[in-house]
Scaffold this motif. Structure first.
Motif, PDB file in Angstrom:
ATOM      1  N   ARG A  32       0.288   6.677  10.107  1.00 51.17           N
ATOM      2  CA  ARG A  32      -0.611   5.831   9.315  1.00 51.17           C
ATOM      3  C   ARG A  32       0.147   4.642   8.703  1.00 51.17           C
ATOM      4  O   ARG A  32      -0.341   3.528   8.664  1.00 51.17           O
ATOM      5  CB  ARG A  32      -1.252   6.683   8.207  1.00 51.17           C
ATOM      6  N   LEU A  33       1.365   4.911   8.229  1.00 51.87           N
ATOM      7  CA  LEU A  33       2.138   3.844   7.578  1.00 51.87           C
ATOM      8  C   LEU A  33       2.579   2.787   8.593  1.00 51.87           C
ATOM      9  O   LEU A  33       2.661   1.604   8.273  1.00 51.87           O
ATOM     10  CB  LEU A  33       3.358   4.431   6.861  1.00 51.87           C
ATOM     11  N   ARG A  34       2.845   3.246   9.823  1.00 48.30           N
ATOM     12  CA  ARG A  34       3.212   2.260  10.859  1.00 48.30           C
ATOM     13  C   ARG A  34       1.976   1.449  11.261  1.00 48.30           C
ATOM     14  O   ARG A  34       2.046   0.239  11.440  1.00 48.30           O
ATOM     15  CB  ARG A  34       3.781   2.979  12.083  1.00 48.30           C
ATOM     16  N   ASP A  35       0.845   2.128  11.352  1.00 48.86           N
ATOM     17  CA  ASP A  35      -0.383   1.461  11.808  1.00 48.86           C
ATOM     18  C   ASP A  35      -0.812   0.333  10.872  1.00 48.86           C
ATOM     19  O   ASP A  35      -1.301  -0.695  11.319  1.00 48.86           O
ATOM     20  CB  ASP A  35      -1.532   2.469  11.922  1.00 48.86           C
ATOM     21  N   VAL A  36      -0.657   0.566   9.576  1.00 51.29           N
ATOM     22  CA  VAL A  36      -1.131  -0.463   8.619  1.00 51.29           C
ATOM     23  C   VAL A  36       0.032  -1.274   8.051  1.00 51.29           C
ATOM     24  O   VAL A  36      -0.096  -1.939   7.020  1.00 51.29           O
ATOM     25  CB  VAL A  36      -1.975   0.149   7.467  1.00 51.29           C
ATOM     26  N   LYS A  37       1.155  -1.202   8.747  1.00 49.06           N
ATOM     27  CA  LYS A  37       2.325  -2.038   8.436  1.00 49.06           C
ATOM     28  C   LYS A  37       2.783  -1.919   6.972  1.00 49.06           C
ATOM     29  O   LYS A  37       2.786  -2.906   6.216  1.00 49.06           O
ATOM     30  CB  LYS A  37       2.056  -3.501   8.807  1.00 49.06           C
ATOM     31  N   VAL A  38       3.156  -0.698   6.623  1.00 47.65           N
ATOM     32  CA  VAL A  38       3.820  -0.475   5.339  1.00 47.65           C
ATOM     33  C   VAL A  38       5.300  -0.720   5.577  1.00 47.65           C
ATOM     34  O   VAL A  38       5.927  -0.041   6.397  1.00 47.65           O
ATOM     35  CB  VAL A  38       3.579   0.955   4.816  1.00 47.65           C
ATOM     36  N   LEU A  39       5.859  -1.711   4.891  1.00 46.96           N
ATOM     37  CA  LEU A  39       7.260  -2.059   5.143  1.00 46.96           C
ATOM     38  C   LEU A  39       8.209  -1.000   4.604  1.00 46.96           C
ATOM     39  O   LEU A  39       9.084  -0.504   5.299  1.00 46.96           O
ATOM     40  CB  LEU A  39       7.597  -3.402   4.483  1.00 46.96           C
ATOM     41  N   SER A  40       8.034  -0.680   3.319  1.00 45.72           N
ATOM     42  CA  SER A  40       8.911   0.318   2.716  1.00 45.72           C
ATOM     43  C   SER A  40       8.086   1.537   2.349  1.00 45.72           C
ATOM     44  O   SER A  40       7.086   1.428   1.654  1.00 45.72           O
ATOM     45  CB  SER A  40       9.573  -0.254   1.462  1.00 45.72           C
ATOM     46  N   PRO A  41       8.485   2.683   2.826  1.00 46.79           N
ATOM     47  CA  PRO A  41       7.633   3.870   2.663  1.00 46.79           C
ATOM     48  C   PRO A  41       7.848   4.622   1.375  1.00 46.79           C
ATOM     49  O   PRO A  41       7.575   5.815   1.304  1.00 46.79           O
ATOM     50  CB  PRO A  41       8.054   4.717   3.854  1.00 46.79           C
ATOM     51  N   GLY A  42       8.362   3.977   0.337  1.00 43.93           N
ATOM     52  CA  GLY A  42       8.566   4.684  -0.923  1.00 43.93           C
ATOM     53  C   GLY A  42       9.739   5.637  -0.814  1.00 43.93           C
ATOM     54  O   GLY A  42      10.826   5.239  -0.444  1.00 43.93           O
ATOM     55  N   ARG A  43       9.476   6.912  -1.104  1.00 41.79           N
ATOM     56  CA  ARG A  43      10.593   7.857  -1.160  1.00 41.79           C
ATOM     57  C   ARG A  43      10.953   8.455   0.182  1.00 41.79           C
ATOM     58  O   ARG A  43      11.880   9.258   0.278  1.00 41.79           O
ATOM     59  CB  ARG A  43      10.267   8.958  -2.143  1.00 41.79           C
ATOM     60  N   ILE A  44      10.216   8.116   1.216  1.00 42.16           N
ATOM     61  CA  ILE A  44      10.624   8.594   2.539  1.00 42.16           C
ATOM     62  C   ILE A  44      11.915   7.865   2.888  1.00 42.16           C
ATOM     63  O   ILE A  44      11.972   6.637   2.876  1.00 42.16           O
ATOM     64  CB  ILE A  44       9.548   8.290   3.599  1.00 42.16           C
ATOM     65  N   PRO A  45      12.999   8.610   3.142  1.00 36.27           N
ATOM     66  CA  PRO A  45      14.283   7.940   3.355  1.00 36.27           C
ATOM     67  C   PRO A  45      14.354   7.238   4.700  1.00 36.27           C
ATOM     68  O   PRO A  45      14.755   7.816   5.706  1.00 36.27           O
ATOM     69  CB  PRO A  45      15.287   9.084   3.259  1.00 36.27           C
ATOM     70  N   LEU A  46      13.965   5.959   4.703  1.00 34.61           N
ATOM     71  CA  LEU A  46      13.982   5.188   5.945  1.00 34.61           C
ATOM     72  C   LEU A  46      15.419   5.012   6.437  1.00 34.61           C
ATOM     73  O   LEU A  46      15.709   5.213   7.602  1.00 34.61           O
ATOM     74  CB  LEU A  46      13.326   3.821   5.692  1.00 34.61           C
ATOM     75  N   ASN A  47      16.301   4.632   5.541  1.00 33.34           N
ATOM     76  CA  ASN A  47      17.729   4.587   5.896  1.00 33.34           C
ATOM     77  C   ASN A  47      18.568   4.977   4.688  1.00 33.34           C
ATOM     78  O   ASN A  47      19.104   4.127   3.990  1.00 33.34           O
ATOM     79  CB  ASN A  47      18.160   3.237   6.489  1.00 33.34           C
ATOM     80  N   VAL A 228      15.414  -2.984   2.983  1.00 34.32           N
ATOM     81  CA  VAL A 228      14.327  -3.169   3.954  1.00 34.32           C
ATOM     82  C   VAL A 228      13.937  -4.637   3.959  1.00 34.32           C
ATOM     83  O   VAL A 228      13.601  -5.208   2.920  1.00 34.32           O
ATOM     84  CB  VAL A 228      13.107  -2.293   3.589  1.00 34.32           C
ATOM     85  N   ARG A 229      14.009  -5.223   5.124  1.00 37.06           N
ATOM     86  CA  ARG A 229      13.709  -6.646   5.234  1.00 37.06           C
ATOM     87  C   ARG A 229      12.236  -6.894   4.897  1.00 37.06           C
ATOM     88  O   ARG A 229      11.364  -6.224   5.411  1.00 37.06           O
ATOM     89  CB  ARG A 229      14.020  -7.149   6.642  1.00 37.06           C
ATOM     90  N   GLY A 230      12.024  -7.852   4.003  1.00 37.24           N
ATOM     91  CA  GLY A 230      10.651  -8.203   3.629  1.00 37.24           C
ATOM     92  C   GLY A 230      10.090  -7.387   2.475  1.00 37.24           C
ATOM     93  O   GLY A 230       8.980  -7.655   2.028  1.00 37.24           O
ATOM     94  N   GLU A 231      10.835  -6.387   1.984  1.00 39.99           N
ATOM     95  CA  GLU A 231      10.286  -5.594   0.882  1.00 39.99           C
ATOM     96  C   GLU A 231      10.334  -6.370  -0.435  1.00 39.99           C
ATOM     97  O   GLU A 231      11.374  -6.875  -0.844  1.00 39.99           O
ATOM     98  CB  GLU A 231      11.043  -4.280   0.690  1.00 39.99           C
TER      99      GLU A 231
END
Ligand SMILES: [Zn+2]
Length: 252
Positions: A32-47, A228-231
């Motif tokens: 869902r977050l990818r579909d609606v282009k959420v740049l930074s997912p909050g506490r989900i550790p993207l990196n 995160v680029r653009g956050e």
């Protein structure tokens, strides 16, 4: 020297100074977050930092406090910090500063803070507002405890394509909420009206773009701190006009 400035060159975590890697692998995000282009997912550790575990959000908030506030300035006057549902690495970094009076509360207590009015200099509230059904009460609570010249850093996962925040009180199961909001913990998924919602709650909102912050924020191209680029960072201050309005409006 040139190599040092290029993207992908040695990247560090500003909190622990350990080596850090911007993966940019968005496949780890809920669909869902990818579909609606959420740049930074909050506490989900993207990196997350492989040494201390700090997420990209923690690194960004830490850098902002370090370079754009007096939180870590040794000669500054004492400050009071309220950290809602604290992220462990960021919280530890704040606790190490003896000048800071740092208090933490769980997300569940945000709507009814047992804290004196206008007593807090900085509120940190990252990826919490979208878990609280009574969002207006939560924002009212933050504004009540903030000093008139205080600052709240209010980060949330925000869709860059949803024109309005998606809320649906009928979604009651974890599966339904994960599908609609990208997390079973969320009760809404913010859209591009996020700042407007904060403004309606009586805040003056400013968006900080770290990539324009120069070398202290790692540089736009270089991204030394694996952000995160653009956050955007959402900076909320009690709106002076709203406070004046309330002062002069008749009691309900
Ligand atoms: Zn680290």
């Amino acid at each position: 020297m040139l190599k040092e400035l290029l993207p992908g060159a040695h990247t560090i975590c500003p909190i622990c100074n350990g080596e850090c890697y911007p993966t940019g692998d968005r496949s780890v995000l809920p669909r869902r977050l990818r579909d609606v282009k959420v740049l930074s997912p909050g506490r989900i550790p993207l990196n997350p930092c492989p040494s201390c575990g700090a997420t990209d959000d923690e690194r960004l908030i830490y850098l902002y406090l370090l370079h754009r506030t007096r939180a870590f300035e040794p000669t500054a006057p004492p400050l009071t910090v309220l950290h809602v549902e604290p992220e462990p690495r960021l919280h530890e970094a704040l606790r190490r500063v003896s000048r800071l009076s740092t208090q933490s509360v769980p997300a569940s207590q945000l709507v009814s803070l047992d804290i004196a009015e206008q007593s807090v200099d900085i509120v940190l509230c990252n990826d919490v507002l979208d878990r609280i059904r009574d969002e207006k009460a939560a924002l009212r609570s933050i504004r009540r405890v903030l000093r008139p010249d205080g600052l709240a850093l209010l980060q949330s996962a925000i869709s860059s394509t949803l024109p309005a925040t998606h809320e649906d009180a009928h979604l009651t199961t974890d599966t339904e909420r994960l599908k609609a909001f990208g997390s079973p913990l969320r009760v809404r998924l913010y859209g591009v009206d996020y700042a407007q919602r904060l403004e309606q709650a009586g805040f003056a909102v400013e968006r900080f773009r770290w990539w324009r912050g120069g070398r202290r924020f790692g540089g736009a191209l270089r991204n030394r701190y694996a952000l995160v680029r653009g956050e955007l960072l959402y900076l909320a201050r009690p709106s002076a006009s709203r406070l004046i309005d309330e002062k002069f409006s008749p009691a309900p």
